[in-house]
Motif scaffolding. Sequence first.
Motif, short mmCIF file in Angstrom:
data_model
loop_
_atom_site.label_atom_id
_atom_site.label_comp_id
_atom_site.label_asym_id
_atom_site.label_seq_id
_atom_site.Cartn_x
_atom_site.Cartn_y
_atom_site.Cartn_z
N SER A 70 5.75 -0.98 -6.81
CA SER A 70 4.87 0.19 -6.74
C SER A 70 5.51 1.34 -5.98
O SER A 70 5.09 2.49 -6.13
CB SER A 70 3.55 -0.19 -6.08
OG SER A 70 2.95 -1.26 -6.77
N TYR A 118 -8.29 1.84 1.64
CA TYR A 118 -7.82 0.80 0.73
C TYR A 118 -6.46 0.28 1.13
O TYR A 118 -5.57 1.06 1.47
CB TYR A 118 -7.79 1.30 -0.71
CG TYR A 118 -9.16 1.38 -1.29
CD1 TYR A 118 -9.86 0.21 -1.57
CD2 TYR A 118 -9.79 2.59 -1.51
CE1 TYR A 118 -11.14 0.25 -2.06
CE2 TYR A 118 -11.06 2.64 -2.01
CZ TYR A 118 -11.74 1.48 -2.29
OH TYR A 118 -13.00 1.53 -2.77
N ARG A 119 -6.32 -1.02 1.09
CA ARG A 119 -5.03 -1.63 1.37
C ARG A 119 -4.13 -1.43 0.17
O ARG A 119 -4.55 -1.68 -0.96
CB ARG A 119 -5.24 -3.12 1.64
CG ARG A 119 -3.96 -3.91 1.83
CD ARG A 119 -4.27 -5.30 2.34
NE ARG A 119 -5.10 -5.24 3.52
CZ ARG A 119 -4.73 -4.76 4.70
NH1 ARG A 119 -3.51 -4.29 4.87
NH2 ARG A 119 -5.57 -4.74 5.70
N GLN A 132 0.67 7.92 -4.35
CA GLN A 132 0.06 8.55 -5.53
C GLN A 132 -0.69 7.54 -6.37
O GLN A 132 -1.64 7.88 -7.06
CB GLN A 132 1.15 9.16 -6.41
CG GLN A 132 1.49 10.59 -6.04
CD GLN A 132 2.64 11.10 -6.89
OE1 GLN A 132 3.12 10.41 -7.79
NE2 GLN A 132 3.08 12.30 -6.62
N SER A 133 -0.22 6.31 -6.34
CA SER A 133 -0.84 5.29 -7.19
C SER A 133 -2.06 4.67 -6.54
O SER A 133 -2.72 3.83 -7.11
CB SER A 133 0.18 4.19 -7.51
OG SER A 133 0.27 3.29 -6.43
N LEU A 134 -2.37 5.10 -5.32
CA LEU A 134 -3.50 4.49 -4.61
C LEU A 134 -4.78 5.27 -4.88
O LEU A 134 -4.75 6.46 -5.14
CB LEU A 134 -3.22 4.47 -3.11
CG LEU A 134 -2.12 3.52 -2.68
CD1 LEU A 134 -1.86 3.65 -1.20
CD2 LEU A 134 -2.47 2.09 -3.03
N PRO A 135 -5.90 4.58 -4.80
CA PRO A 135 -7.18 5.26 -4.89
C PRO A 135 -7.25 6.35 -3.82
O PRO A 135 -6.64 6.23 -2.75
CB PRO A 135 -8.17 4.16 -4.59
CG PRO A 135 -7.45 2.89 -4.86
CD PRO A 135 -6.01 3.15 -4.56
N LYS A 136 -7.97 7.42 -4.13
CA LYS A 136 -8.00 8.53 -3.19
C LYS A 136 -8.90 8.27 -1.99
O LYS A 136 -8.72 8.86 -0.94
CB LYS A 136 -8.42 9.80 -3.93
CG LYS A 136 -7.30 10.35 -4.79
CD LYS A 136 -7.74 11.50 -5.65
CE LYS A 136 -6.67 11.80 -6.71
NZ LYS A 136 -7.13 12.74 -7.71
N ALA A 137 -9.91 7.40 -2.17
CA ALA A 137 -10.80 7.11 -1.04
C ALA A 137 -10.00 6.42 0.05
O ALA A 137 -9.01 5.75 -0.21
CB ALA A 137 -11.94 6.24 -1.50
N ARG A 195 5.45 7.81 -4.14
CA ARG A 195 5.17 7.19 -5.43
C ARG A 195 4.05 6.17 -5.30
O ARG A 195 3.16 6.09 -6.14
CB ARG A 195 6.46 6.51 -5.91
CG ARG A 195 6.32 5.87 -7.25
CD ARG A 195 7.70 5.46 -7.74
NE ARG A 195 7.67 4.14 -8.28
CZ ARG A 195 8.74 3.37 -8.45
NH1 ARG A 195 9.92 3.81 -8.09
NH2 ARG A 195 8.63 2.17 -8.96
N TYR A 209 -1.59 -2.59 -2.41
CA TYR A 209 -1.02 -3.83 -2.95
C TYR A 209 0.10 -3.45 -3.90
O TYR A 209 -0.18 -2.91 -4.97
CB TYR A 209 -2.06 -4.62 -3.74
CG TYR A 209 -3.18 -5.22 -2.93
CD1 TYR A 209 -3.08 -6.53 -2.46
CD2 TYR A 209 -4.33 -4.50 -2.64
CE1 TYR A 209 -4.11 -7.10 -1.73
CE2 TYR A 209 -5.36 -5.06 -1.90
CZ TYR A 209 -5.25 -6.36 -1.44
OH TYR A 209 -6.26 -6.92 -0.73
#
Lengths: 738, 738
Positions: free
Chosen positions: B147, B123-124, B115-120, B112, B126
């Motif tokens: 999250s 990225y940390r 999925q909510s994270l940027p695809k690049a 979950r 949060y």
Amino acid sequence: MKQLLLAVAILSLFANCQNEQKKQTEQPNTKESLTQYVNTFIGTDGPGNTYPGAVVPFGMVQLSPDNGLPGWDRIAGYFWPDTTIAGFSHTHLTGTGAGDLYDLLVMPLNSRFTQSLPKAAGYRPYSTFSHEQEEARPGYYKVHLQSSGIDAELTVTPRVGFHRYTFPEDANSQLILDLGYSLNWDGPTETHIQIENENTISGYRMSSGWAADQRVYFVAQFSKPFEKTQLYQGQELVEDNTTKGKSTKFIANYATSEGEQILMKVALSSASIEGARKNLEAELPKWDFDATVKQAEQTWEKALNSIRIKGSDYQKELFYTNLYHLFLTPSLHSDVDGQYKGADGKTQQAKGFKRYDTFSLWDTYRTAHPLYTLLTPDHVGDFVKSFLAHYEETGLLPVWSMAGNETNMMIGYHAVPVIVDAYFKGIELDAEKAYAACKASATVKDRGIDEYMEYGYIPFDGKFGNHWVVSMVMEYAYDDWCIAQFAKALGKEEDYRYFSKRADSWKNLYDASTTFIRPKDKNGKFLSPFVAKEYTEYYCESNAWQYFWHVQHDIPALIDTLGQERFAQKLDSMFTYYPATDDELPIFSTGMIGQYAHGNEPSHHVAFLYNHIGQPWKTQELVRRILDTQYSNKPDGYCGNEDCGQMSAWLLFSAMGMYPTNPANGIYDLTSPWVEEAQINLPNGKIFTVKTENQAKEHPYIQEIRLNGEVYTSLNIRHQQLIEGGELVFVLGEKPVQ
Amino acid sequence: MKQLLLAVAILSLFANCQNEQKKQTEQPNTKESLTQYVNTFIGTDGPGNTYPGAVVPFGMVQLSPDNGLPGWDRIAGYFWPDTTIAGFSHTHLTGTGAGDLYDLLVMPLNSRFTQSLPKAAGYRPYSTFSHEQEEARPGYYKVHLQSSGIDAELTVTPRVGFHRYTFPEDANSQLILDLGYSLNWDGPTETHIQIENENTISGYRMSSGWAADQRVYFVAQFSKPFEKTQLYQGQELVEDNTTKGKSTKFIANYATSEGEQILMKVALSSASIEGARKNLEAELPKWDFDATVKQAEQTWEKALNSIRIKGSDYQKELFYTNLYHLFLTPSLHSDVDGQYKGADGKTQQAKGFKRYDTFSLWDTYRTAHPLYTLLTPDHVGDFVKSFLAHYEETGLLPVWSMAGNETNMMIGYHAVPVIVDAYFKGIELDAEKAYAACKASATVKDRGIDEYMEYGYIPFDGKFGNHWVVSMVMEYAYDDWCIAQFAKALGKEEDYRYFSKRADSWKNLYDASTTFIRPKDKNGKFLSPFVAKEYTEYYCESNAWQYFWHVQHDIPALIDTLGQERFAQKLDSMFTYYPATDDELPIFSTGMIGQYAHGNEPSHHVAFLYNHIGQPWKTQELVRRILDTQYSNKPDGYCGNEDCGQMSAWLLFSAMGMYPTNPANGIYDLTSPWVEEAQINLPNGKIFTVKTENQAKEHPYIQEIRLNGEVYTSLNIRHQQLIEGGELVFVLGEKPVQ
């Protein structure tokens, strides 16, 4: 005694006044400001992914605060629960799930803020802020930056961001323009800054992200001559008046007196620095911030005035905020001289139209585009011209294009229904070229279309793979129906027959044993095992329940697959068969009513299908229920991504009692309006008014409809009837009329 | 009627019960839990810079949530207004202005969240969180990560962080240990991870920040065998079971069932991986999380039980939270086997004591250390031994040391008053070695001391420069007085005379024309122009107003400079002469009452000076005013940095009606207690009780004092009197007794 009588008289007078007052506001007040009802924070919490900053309708610049944190929640740069501001960048997407743009971050700094920063170099300053010290309305945003004590105000013209910073007294106040700032999928590839003179800089920011080749040229003017400047390349101070690199930064230094205001104008262009300069000169030659705020506000007043409703303040807040969101995209892409960065990477020239981009067509073809066609057909003309420019630049119509790039996000060739709808609604366009573009996009040997043409569906074990293949077939079939109608109108009989046949392709995936649209292999064998409610690779952000209804162009045939009775039962199940508590729902499956997911687009037309099986009261019930439960005037007022106007368009049409179930056939299904009255001020000068009698929360059911005083027995209305003007009266009641 | 009587009888009974209840709680209830009054969120907003996470008294591990954002506000990793959590790191500073530590960030993840994270990449994550889904008490912290839906719980032993994560059902749950995570001044130099077996990893994180050479070795055990693991070096996946680099990361993957708990123990050592392993085996061999929480809580109960007060719930919350903060530092630095990373960079062995570090001596020598001496002299013995170890390692006593490093932050050689105070209070120490260390630190040719010795002050135009030179002289003089007393006690007469003379050095900067301590040049000429209220380079985080009073060791001589009358007037002005609205105050000048800044340490003893000029009622008024206005039980409950226990110690002493104005002479100035009663449970088994009669908010003034039943006419009390046990009763009233 005399005194008492007098008092009674005064009271009576007062009572009369109040009644009079009440009566007046019951009429749509044509003088009343509508921007007052827009709450730009709706959608900034939860999955809405909207931004609260300054923008004019369809503007190139979206100047809005950035929290400076990555993540899905912060796709639009700003997330209501967050408490930090990293600055104000000039471009943002509204309501999407794609983390791109965020160009040209501006941040003010001063001693107080700098003292609070870590001593090591390279840290981004994050100011704290509070919603109590924040203010926003259409075209204007203001926030107090707690870490510095600086007030930031933003406004815009179509192509220019206008900043006003009010500083405390300080010897070391700064304005920073950071071209290295990026977030989520976005990353700068080359940036450049040139100090032109004592108050002007220019440059560009090339970046690659969701838009693979995004170019933002800019000219920035400062109201106060620089007292000292610094240029950076990465962390390195540059001893020159020009810098170039992946990440560059400009700092203007000032000694500020208490309350001193420094203004900054940043003009953008996708074509060139000179283009940005022309935009600046044409749109914002002066330094009158307040006048620019007023101008932006008036532009919004005019845009919102296209529909004037009567209803509660809550309804007005929701209606006008959604109308505001509808008008945020598509975004202006060409300069005042018509130049822009084409989807082929070349500088292009728009002749006789404005080039727009940011076309989230998978979302917006359904409801947003039909509404643009009704409210602002001139824009639709330019949208279609922009599609055709994209076609000339790339050989295909856009799928999900932005900033002069095809992102190839989502599926379908849904520029087609927009074009065909525009054509049938009489919007001027080059029909032959448009047709060629539609046909080219529908026959390209890509996107599974070759297999679709070969098999009549896309096999899940074919060369294209299994990704979203069922959804593609359903959507291609719909778009093909649109092309067929277009072909017929243009006298292309053979094409008409060909695309009409393709429009039936959904039948190739219909499985009578399960009564679902089901993935098929190359040999024509259905996928097994198969669980309809599961979210699998074959369905685009959905499951088999949601895609079953996806035959917008041939509802009678879809009903025939099951027979009316079983179809009606299945439709009931759609809204009552809830996911089990341990069913894994994907991030986009939200706003659930049974298997219906209002938070994503494939479901959007389904509630209106009851109109087609003689149970319109169920549409009436459901639409009210969705309006009452899936929208609110809170920051988390959307149950899913707002999606570039689509979620808003659903509310707007539904609230007025109509919906384009087939978005390209010019017919609106009717349902009971949610507002008391809606007056559509048509661009042709005519007025079409939707009125209700006996409107109440507990009166969702249509008892009678009258069009221009005559009883109206149909449950739909044609576009042509609307634009002739007139009055449609819905008599409502608490009992369904069966 | 019968029924009514019965009801009345029951009501009466109930009333009696309530009275009884009330009577009982009016007595200090020795059984009552004290941890319940600790609010670990006090100080996490505003400038307090404390953290809310899990720690035991003086523990090596401070396991606490990190918002993941840089900045002064977020020095302790966590800032109350923020809404993000980037993970849980194992080391944090409490109440400082120095952004270091944050070692070994742990973050749980699942589908979950992913999925909510940027695809690049890179990225940390949060997570958002809400204070409504957060819970903390001494030794325990819990938060719901919105999250991911994962619950995180933290507890500790002295050297081991213990995590418990409760996962939703998910095929892709993860636990990430990120050694690359850094913030503010901290940056990793080399990190290493080794997968030892199916549930153990080990490694180290070397970093350089405020502590130039910080080493954290670790062994981490997971309660569930890894199902799949990934190791990273930077962004690169490593195909091995070991990785080394500036930034490395470990990911444990699990399929989790609904509500499944995975635990993780992370033992630290500054000496070696084997040291960490021994710490783990000695302190936390089992997996009983709840028992560990209970054990931490009991440790805190015992520590807080050193003072039991009677007062309002508000007072208890403030008192026990401040007592909690007092006991957070210094931090344990040696392993269970005594090994630790010395300040010389070598692995050292503590023999017969525990090595501590994190000595914020410029802050804590004033009030915190005298309070440790009273409440927990055994620790003070180890603190002194730690000072002497630092002396052996570097040739000098620590100034501001942490994690086996001298940071050289702030000024003075304030380990001296702590040592001398401990010596005179009878804490066992190697007096000759301690004396040698004091003398070495006071005579090193560094830190301006050579010029100080040459001129009797540090000229602002000398080779040392002008930075804080006036403050240095004032503080050196005080420390010299301490050495003089120490020398005298050890029979070193010559040294006694020498340091006694140096203790008068403040007089060399006294300017009779302005009645301030004023910067002087090499020729003995005072700096001109000179504005006493200005914050200039010459005074350490202060101005001439604040440093005038900085003669803690010779108040009579300071009074004599002006004469008692003018001294009294100047002292009145100190608390009434407010900065002008356009005066620029630095970030540390907060909690202003006139020129008095409770938010920073140089002012801390000033309110007690009225006791020394026969106007004790002004001390009584002021101390109450400071307690009532400069502290609160809100997250922003401190008016300045809490500073490793110093702000808390001020409240604790003052609330009990006493204060060590000269922190090393064993004398406490008396003032009216703020609480109703305070029972100090002395380590020698005796009890000293401070009681009040007629206590009320509007009764700040002492009417009479009785010690052990006898009228007591002095306005101070000696340490020796306290530790003999007894009862000191303050009779309070609404009128000052002149």
